[in-house]
Design a protein around this motif. Structure first.
Motif, PDB file in Angstrom:
ATOM      1  N   LEU A   1      45.608  51.394 -48.455  1.00 44.59           N
ATOM      2  CA  LEU A   1      45.725  50.782 -49.783  1.00 44.59           C
ATOM      3  C   LEU A   1      44.349  50.503 -50.387  1.00 44.59           C
ATOM      4  N   LEU A   2      43.429  49.942 -49.585  1.00 44.30           N
ATOM      5  CA  LEU A   2      42.089  49.642 -50.081  1.00 44.30           C
ATOM      6  C   LEU A   2      41.312  50.923 -50.392  1.00 44.30           C
ATOM      7  N   LEU A   3      41.504  51.959 -49.604  1.00 42.13           N
ATOM      8  CA  LEU A   3      40.873  53.249 -49.903  1.00 42.13           C
ATOM      9  C   LEU A   3      41.381  53.785 -51.239  1.00 42.13           C
TER      10      LEU A   3
ATOM     11  N   MET B   1      35.870  50.924 -50.714  1.00 42.47           N
ATOM     12  CA  MET B   1      36.241  51.918 -49.707  1.00 42.47           C
ATOM     13  C   MET B   1      35.636  51.571 -48.345  1.00 42.47           C
ATOM     14  N   GLY B   2      34.422  51.040 -48.337  1.00 40.40           N
ATOM     15  CA  GLY B   2      33.855  50.594 -47.077  1.00 40.40           C
ATOM     16  C   GLY B   2      34.612  49.410 -46.498  1.00 40.40           C
ATOM     17  N   LEU B   3      34.964  48.459 -47.367  1.00 36.62           N
ATOM     18  CA  LEU B   3      35.702  47.275 -46.920  1.00 36.62           C
ATOM     19  C   LEU B   3      37.111  47.626 -46.430  1.00 36.62           C
ATOM     20  N   ALA B   4      37.604  48.815 -46.777  1.00 32.99           N
ATOM     21  CA  ALA B   4      38.942  49.224 -46.339  1.00 32.99           C
ATOM     22  C   ALA B   4      39.067  49.240 -44.823  1.00 32.99           C
ATOM     23  N   PHE B   5      37.944  49.374 -44.119  1.00 32.12           N
ATOM     24  CA  PHE B   5      38.014  49.488 -42.662  1.00 32.12           C
ATOM     25  C   PHE B   5      37.849  48.138 -41.965  1.00 32.12           C
ATOM     26  N   VAL B   6      37.670  47.077 -42.745  1.00 35.34           N
ATOM     27  CA  VAL B   6      37.566  45.740 -42.154  1.00 35.34           C
ATOM     28  C   VAL B   6      38.872  45.321 -41.466  1.00 35.34           C
ATOM     29  N   PRO B   7      40.069  45.546 -42.058  1.00 37.94           N
ATOM     30  CA  PRO B   7      41.293  45.177 -41.322  1.00 37.94           C
ATOM     31  C   PRO B   7      41.395  45.856 -39.960  1.00 37.94           C
ATOM     32  N   LEU B   8      40.978  47.105 -39.874  1.00 36.15           N
ATOM     33  CA  LEU B   8      41.007  47.805 -38.585  1.00 36.15           C
ATOM     34  C   LEU B   8      39.976  47.221 -37.629  1.00 36.15           C
ATOM     35  N   LEU B   9      38.826  46.844 -38.170  1.00 34.24           N
ATOM     36  CA  LEU B   9      37.787  46.237 -37.343  1.00 34.24           C
ATOM     37  C   LEU B   9      38.258  44.897 -36.792  1.00 34.24           C
TER      38      LEU B   9
ATOM     39  N   ALA C   1      50.794  49.462 -37.365  1.00 33.81           N
ATOM     40  CA  ALA C   1      51.113  49.888 -38.731  1.00 33.81           C
ATOM     41  C   ALA C   1      50.373  49.130 -39.815  1.00 33.81           C
ATOM     42  N   VAL C   2      50.223  47.804 -39.662  1.00 35.15           N
ATOM     43  CA  VAL C   2      49.719  46.999 -40.788  1.00 35.15           C
ATOM     44  C   VAL C   2      48.242  47.246 -41.090  1.00 35.15           C
ATOM     45  N   PRO C   3      47.326  47.163 -40.112  1.00 32.04           N
ATOM     46  CA  PRO C   3      45.911  47.396 -40.456  1.00 32.04           C
ATOM     47  C   PRO C   3      45.647  48.781 -41.049  1.00 32.04           C
ATOM     48  N   PRO C   4      46.188  49.872 -40.500  1.00 30.98           N
ATOM     49  CA  PRO C   4      45.965  51.165 -41.145  1.00 30.98           C
ATOM     50  C   PRO C   4      46.553  51.253 -42.550  1.00 30.98           C
TER      51      PRO C   4
END
Length: 433
Positions: A332-334, A297-305, A324-327
């Motif tokens: 999905l990772l969340l 769940m923490g790694l889910a925010f890496v694409p946005l970062l 659209a893609v990073p969120p």
């Protein structure tokens, strides 16, 4: 899908009914709640702060009364509290569609919140009791039904609200009325397995029981460590849609992209939950699975970062992809992280309770996490505002990433120290009054 239905049929009828109940509860709730604010501000013309007050009363009455609802379930029985919650939500939803005065709206909102506080701890404690040694798998299936209701509810509500919001309210109320009848006729009465143990618990005063639970240090530490999972998963409704609309705008594209977020989150759980749980249970201890779930769940925010390092295009397909893609990857990772953690989370609460006052433990756990969600969302909102003001778009994603890893580390420490194991026989003895 066929395999999942076979799994559901392998449980007692009470467990099957509880799973279908949760789907129907979420269907009725989510067909109404996403459209309530627009009804209050548009149709009824309430000021923004009054809309916030009506919605806040529902949340406060639910989070603030979870402990009471769980305590009543342990003392009176699970079935009466489930029925009471369904009846109360029937009245609350019907009232929301039929009144326009502020006092009546506040009362209806409070009733809908209190209803959730009554039946949520009871449902989970009942499911844990009747699923027995298979409760991890049962909670995995439970989450499938839970997410299916969340996914379908807004779609049904959109159709009904397109005709008239009052119809939405009355249909939702009708669903809960039907649920009430089904519980009365079909749901067996249920309390704790051990009658002597239950009698011993009932002989204690409520305050003594609460003091005993508050003295359960491993349970409290686990509850605090798990707050992050709820703060992070809630970002599907807060930070991710805001990021989509920040880049993609409020038009049709932004609306469609946000809808995709919700669809990815719900559908991935429906399709993958039981497989993920079976895979994790075969390889990890419960504590290890929880650590991996929070880390995911923490790694889910890496694409946005990472996306913050990409220059924002002025327009065109590249802008749409960036919006659209990073969120969507984050959603999905969340969902994957939640799939990993949720069944073991629910099982751990039962284990740390020592199979005593399970509904009360669920109630306090929900209250702690509910407070954490409120504080976490305030912090997330502040980080989003600060990021825009300071021109630091990475700030909220770094913060959420760090929160996930910090909670994973905390759970790792609890697991390694043995604090996620069941309490000893001496620790399970009831407190003297």
């Amino acid at each position: 899908m066929k395999g999942m239905l076979t799994q559901v049929r392998s449980y007692e009828r009470s467990v099957q009914l509880l799973m279908v109940n949760q789907f129907t509860i979420n269907l009725g709730f989510y067909m109404l709640m996403p459209y309530l604010a627009a009804h209050l501000s548009g149709t009824l013309g309430l000021a923004g702060w009054l809309v916030g007050l009506v919605l806040g009363v529902r949340n406060f009455s639910q989070q603030g009364m979870f402990l009471v609802g769980g305590t009543l379930a342990d003392r009176i029985g699970y079935k009466p509290m489930i029925i009471a919650g369904c009846v109360l939500r029937t009245l609350g939803f019907a009232t929301l569609g039929l009144v326009d005065s502020l006092p009546a709206l506040l009362a209806a909102s409070a009733a809908t919140g209190l209803a959730g506080a009554l039946f949520n701890p009871a449902v989970r404690a009942y499911l844990a009791a009747d699923a027995g040694e298979r409760r991890v798998e049962a909670f995995a299936l439970f989450n499938v039904f839970y997410q299916a209701g969340i996914l379908l509810g807004p779609l049904v509500g959109m159709v009904l609200t397109g005709v008239d919001f009052r119809i939405t309210c009355l249909v939702a109320a009708g669903i809960f009325a039907l649920l009430s009848v089904v519980q009365i006729r079909a749901l067996p009465a249920r309390r704790a397995d051990d009658t002597k143990k239950q009698d011993s618990d009932d002989a204690q005063g409520v305050l003594a029981q609460w003091r005993g639970i508050l003295a359960n240090r491993p349970f409290l530490l686990f509850s605090v460590a798990m707050i992050g999972s709820y703060v992070l998963s809630f970002q599907v409704y807060l930070a991710l849609p805001l990021e989509v609309r920040r880049l993609g705008g409020d038009g049709e594209f932004g609306t469609a992209a946000v809808a995709v977020l919700f669809a990815v989150s719900g559908l991935s759980t429906i399709v993958g939950q039981t497989r993920v749980t079976a895979w994790c249970k075969a390889r990890y201890e419960p504590g290890q699975a929880l650590v991996r779930g929070l880390a995911a769940m923490g790694l889910a925010f890496v694409p946005l970062l990472l996306a913050t390092a990409v220059p924002v295009p002025e327009s065109g397909i590249r802008l749409w992809l960036l919006a659209a893609v990073p969120p969507t990857l984050a959603a999905l990772l969340l969902a994957i992280g939640t799939m990993i953690a949720y069944p073991f989370e629910m099982d751990t609460i039962v284990r740390l309770s020592g199979d005593r006052l399970v509904a009360t433990h669920y109630g306090l756990y929900n209250t702690i996490c509910g407070i954490g969600i409120t504080v976490g969302n305030l912090g997330t909102g502040a980080a989003l505002d600060a990021a825009r003001a300071a021109g630091m778009p990475a700030l909220p994603w770094v913060t959420l990433f760090a929160l996930g890893l910090a909670c994973a580390v905390a759970l790792y420490g609890l697991h390694r120290s043995g604090r996620l194991a069941a309490p000893s026989a001496a620790e399970r003895l009831p407190a003297t009054v």
